[in-house]
Design a protein around this motif. Sequence first.
Motif, short mmCIF file in Angstrom:
data_model
loop_
_atom_site.label_atom_id
_atom_site.label_comp_id
_atom_site.label_asym_id
_atom_site.label_seq_id
_atom_site.Cartn_x
_atom_site.Cartn_y
_atom_site.Cartn_z
N THR A 162 0.84 -1.20 0.00
CA THR A 162 0.00 0.00 0.00
C THR A 162 0.87 1.24 0.00
O THR A 162 1.99 1.25 0.52
CB THR A 162 -0.93 0.05 1.23
N ASP A 163 0.34 2.29 -0.59
CA ASP A 163 0.98 3.60 -0.58
C ASP A 163 -0.09 4.63 -0.91
O ASP A 163 -1.23 4.25 -1.24
CB ASP A 163 2.14 3.66 -1.59
N ILE A 164 0.26 5.91 -0.84
CA ILE A 164 -0.69 6.96 -1.19
C ILE A 164 -0.32 7.63 -2.51
O ILE A 164 -0.92 8.64 -2.89
CB ILE A 164 -0.80 8.00 -0.07
N PRO A 206 -9.58 4.07 0.23
CA PRO A 206 -9.32 3.84 1.67
C PRO A 206 -9.78 2.47 2.16
O PRO A 206 -9.28 1.99 3.19
CB PRO A 206 -10.10 4.96 2.36
N SER A 263 6.28 3.02 6.44
CA SER A 263 5.97 4.43 6.22
C SER A 263 6.23 5.30 7.45
O SER A 263 6.41 6.51 7.31
CB SER A 263 4.49 4.57 5.82
N ASP A 283 0.72 6.56 -6.68
CA ASP A 283 0.66 5.45 -7.63
C ASP A 283 2.02 4.97 -8.11
O ASP A 283 2.26 3.77 -8.25
CB ASP A 283 -0.16 5.86 -8.87
N ASN A 303 3.96 5.92 9.52
CA ASN A 303 2.72 6.68 9.59
C ASN A 303 1.70 5.94 10.46
O ASN A 303 1.46 4.75 10.27
CB ASN A 303 2.17 6.89 8.17
N ARG A 329 -1.59 6.13 10.64
CA ARG A 329 -2.78 5.63 9.94
C ARG A 329 -2.47 4.33 9.22
O ARG A 329 -3.29 3.41 9.20
CB ARG A 329 -3.29 6.68 8.96
N ASN A 353 -3.51 1.90 -3.79
CA ASN A 353 -3.36 3.30 -3.41
C ASN A 353 -4.47 3.60 -2.39
O ASN A 353 -5.63 3.73 -2.74
CB ASN A 353 -3.49 4.21 -4.63
N THR A 354 -4.11 3.68 -1.11
CA THR A 354 -5.10 3.83 -0.07
C THR A 354 -5.61 5.26 0.06
O THR A 354 -6.60 5.51 0.78
CB THR A 354 -4.55 3.35 1.28
N ALA A 355 -4.96 6.22 -0.62
CA ALA A 355 -5.52 7.57 -0.67
C ALA A 355 -6.73 7.59 -1.60
O ALA A 355 -7.74 8.23 -1.31
CB ALA A 355 -4.46 8.56 -1.14
N LYS A 356 -6.63 6.87 -2.71
CA LYS A 356 -7.73 6.79 -3.67
C LYS A 356 -8.78 5.78 -3.24
O LYS A 356 -9.97 5.95 -3.53
CB LYS A 356 -7.19 6.41 -5.05
#
Length: 342
Positions: free
Chosen positions: A198-200, A223, A243, A202, A245, A247, A218-221
Amino acid sequence: MRTVVIHAAKDLRVEERDLEPLGPGQVAVRIRAGGICGSDLHYYQHGGFGTVRVREPMILGHEIAGEVAEIAPDVTRVKVGDRVAVNPSRPCHACRFCLMGLPNQCLNMRFYGSAMPMPHIQGGFREILVCDATQCFTASRASAAELAMAEPFSVVLHGLSRAGSLLGARVLVTGCGPIGALVVAAARFHGAAEIIVTDIVDEPLVIAKTLGATHAFNTAKNPEALAPYAAEKGQVDVMIECSGNERALRAGMEVVRPRGTIVQLGLGGDMSVPQNMVVAKEFLITGSFRFHEEFPLAVSLIDSGRVDLSPLLTGSYPIEEAVAAFEHAGDRKTAMKVQLAF
């Protein structure tokens, strides 16, 4: 000789420095390739990270490889002309942790390009590096550019050793920067049956797929991309969090099965974790810091071709364009691993 020196945030200069004399047991390595690491970027962009600040001019760089140009009379480990990866880690071998067999936790570590101690430890972004022969590991096939990835690959191999066996495992990798992408390559080599990343952004996900990722989200696109893996208390055996991070860590915990393993490999600030979930699902949570015995293995895997890390290299700049190289390295959409060519 020319060196790449950080003075303060956004103040990076190519400067002339004197060559150090060769001592007993030492060699002079003509550096050919040096990879820009996340810590190098922090020094360039912010003047440091956390409480660590640049307080005097410091040569950057610790992902380095080149050719042996000169050896001391007592050196037999390498010969002039050998292509080598240089291990930037120099534990003292005398403190309590070194004597316990934990040299990566050395109390007196001298790691190239580090502003943690004062005076700072000068780094490897220089045309010629004088180092101990024991830091050099020879290669016969791989290029200097490939060998310069041995250091970050060692970090990853150490992290995976903290996870235990990955044979047949379903692995989740959160964060697909250079370390996360290297985790994908290493997890595939270690026999993982399925690798989810996973990443935010592409672009890193594309490279992760090239290196062996089974699924990339893409977990931003999207979730909810990991939601199917949360069924029946979780479907993931091992999570490698790259990450730093909160979240990403929390989202991963939702899909890791009871008694699954979570390795925190990415660095970040303080974060909170869902304590009740940790207790109820009986997670094994472990950290991973640097490396030691993994370095020769990393060189061997790269040199033999058993792992192909070439997709990571997205840019190479001559030393006189060091500032442009660092600017490129900071752009996640176009850069994975950017190197300086000496």
